[in-house]
Design a protein around this motif. Sequence first.
Motif, PDB file in Angstrom:
ATOM      1  N   PHE A 136      56.848   3.690 -24.757  1.00 54.66           N
ATOM      2  CA  PHE A 136      56.811   2.980 -23.483  1.00 54.66           C
ATOM      3  C   PHE A 136      55.923   3.690 -22.473  1.00 54.66           C
ATOM      4  N   MET A 137      56.054   5.012 -22.365  1.00 57.27           N
ATOM      5  CA  MET A 137      55.242   5.775 -21.413  1.00 57.27           C
ATOM      6  C   MET A 137      53.758   5.706 -21.775  1.00 57.27           C
ATOM      7  N   SER A 138      53.460   5.718 -23.057  1.00 57.48           N
ATOM      8  CA  SER A 138      52.073   5.630 -23.503  1.00 57.48           C
ATOM      9  C   SER A 138      51.463   4.279 -23.134  1.00 57.48           C
ATOM     10  N   SER A 139      52.194   3.213 -23.405  1.00 60.92           N
ATOM     11  CA  SER A 139      51.664   1.892 -23.070  1.00 60.92           C
ATOM     12  C   SER A 139      51.618   1.687 -21.559  1.00 60.92           C
ATOM     13  N   ALA A 140      52.554   2.264 -20.831  1.00 59.72           N
ATOM     14  CA  ALA A 140      52.520   2.163 -19.369  1.00 59.72           C
ATOM     15  C   ALA A 140      51.312   2.903 -18.800  1.00 59.72           C
ATOM     16  N   SER A 141      50.969   4.047 -19.385  1.00 64.91           N
ATOM     17  CA  SER A 141      49.797   4.777 -18.889  1.00 64.91           C
ATOM     18  C   SER A 141      48.513   3.989 -19.145  1.00 64.91           C
ATOM     19  N   LEU A 142      48.427   3.335 -20.292  1.00 62.96           N
ATOM     20  CA  LEU A 142      47.255   2.494 -20.555  1.00 62.96           C
ATOM     21  C   LEU A 142      47.179   1.330 -19.574  1.00 62.96           C
ATOM     22  N   TYR A 143      48.322   0.728 -19.285  1.00 56.34           N
ATOM     23  CA  TYR A 143      48.352  -0.387 -18.350  1.00 56.34           C
ATOM     24  C   TYR A 143      47.936   0.067 -16.949  1.00 56.34           C
ATOM     25  N   ILE A 144      48.437   1.213 -16.519  1.00 55.28           N
ATOM     26  CA  ILE A 144      48.087   1.732 -15.190  1.00 55.28           C
ATOM     27  C   ILE A 144      46.595   2.058 -15.120  1.00 55.28           C
ATOM     28  N   LEU A 145      46.051   2.665 -16.172  1.00 54.12           N
ATOM     29  CA  LEU A 145      44.616   2.937 -16.203  1.00 54.12           C
ATOM     30  C   LEU A 145      43.810   1.645 -16.118  1.00 54.12           C
ATOM     31  N   HIS A 146      44.273   0.617 -16.801  1.00 56.64           N
ATOM     32  CA  HIS A 146      43.584  -0.676 -16.763  1.00 56.64           C
ATOM     33  C   HIS A 146      43.610  -1.268 -15.356  1.00 56.64           C
ATOM     34  N   ILE A 147      44.764  -1.220 -14.706  1.00 58.43           N
ATOM     35  CA  ILE A 147      44.901  -1.754 -13.353  1.00 58.43           C
ATOM     36  C   ILE A 147      44.031  -0.972 -12.377  1.00 58.43           C
ATOM     37  N   LEU A 148      44.020   0.346 -12.479  1.00 56.35           N
ATOM     38  CA  LEU A 148      43.219   1.168 -11.589  1.00 56.35           C
ATOM     39  C   LEU A 148      41.724   0.909 -11.803  1.00 56.35           C
ATOM     40  N   HIS A 149      41.311   0.743 -13.037  1.00 59.50           N
ATOM     41  CA  HIS A 149      39.899   0.478 -13.327  1.00 59.50           C
ATOM     42  C   HIS A 149      39.498  -0.906 -12.833  1.00 59.50           C
ATOM     43  N   LYS A 150      40.395  -1.869 -12.988  1.00 65.42           N
ATOM     44  CA  LYS A 150      40.105  -3.239 -12.547  1.00 65.42           C
ATOM     45  C   LYS A 150      40.000  -3.300 -11.023  1.00 65.42           C
ATOM     46  N   GLY A 151      40.773  -2.462 -10.340  1.00 70.44           N
ATOM     47  CA  GLY A 151      40.743  -2.462  -8.879  1.00 70.44           C
ATOM     48  C   GLY A 151      39.452  -1.894  -8.306  1.00 70.44           C
ATOM     49  N   LYS A 152      38.767  -1.028  -9.067  1.00 71.14           N
ATOM     50  CA  LYS A 152      37.513  -0.421  -8.587  1.00 71.14           C
ATOM     51  C   LYS A 152      36.335  -1.361  -8.703  1.00 71.14           C
ATOM     52  N   GLN A 153      36.433  -2.349  -9.557  1.00 72.14           N
ATOM     53  CA  GLN A 153      35.286  -3.238  -9.778  1.00 72.14           C
ATOM     54  C   GLN A 153      35.122  -4.234  -8.676  1.00 72.14           C
TER      55      GLN A 153
END
Length: 72
Positions: A55-72
Amino acid sequence: MKERPKWMKTSSLDELQTKVGHVIIMILLVKMLERSKMVTIATGLDLLSYSVCIFMSSASLYILHILHKGKQ
């Protein structure tokens, strides 16, 4: 190929750092999943620990995705 694919193009150092960070996280997750095949689950606590790790691994991937999407 005459030019690089779109996913390989970087316009700033921050974008490059983000992409390298994603690659590092993915490598760590793959290694974790490879090692998890050798784990024997004997008790409920073992299963809970394994579930929390996934769960923590998939949550970290999701958070990275959200943070990257917010920068674009």
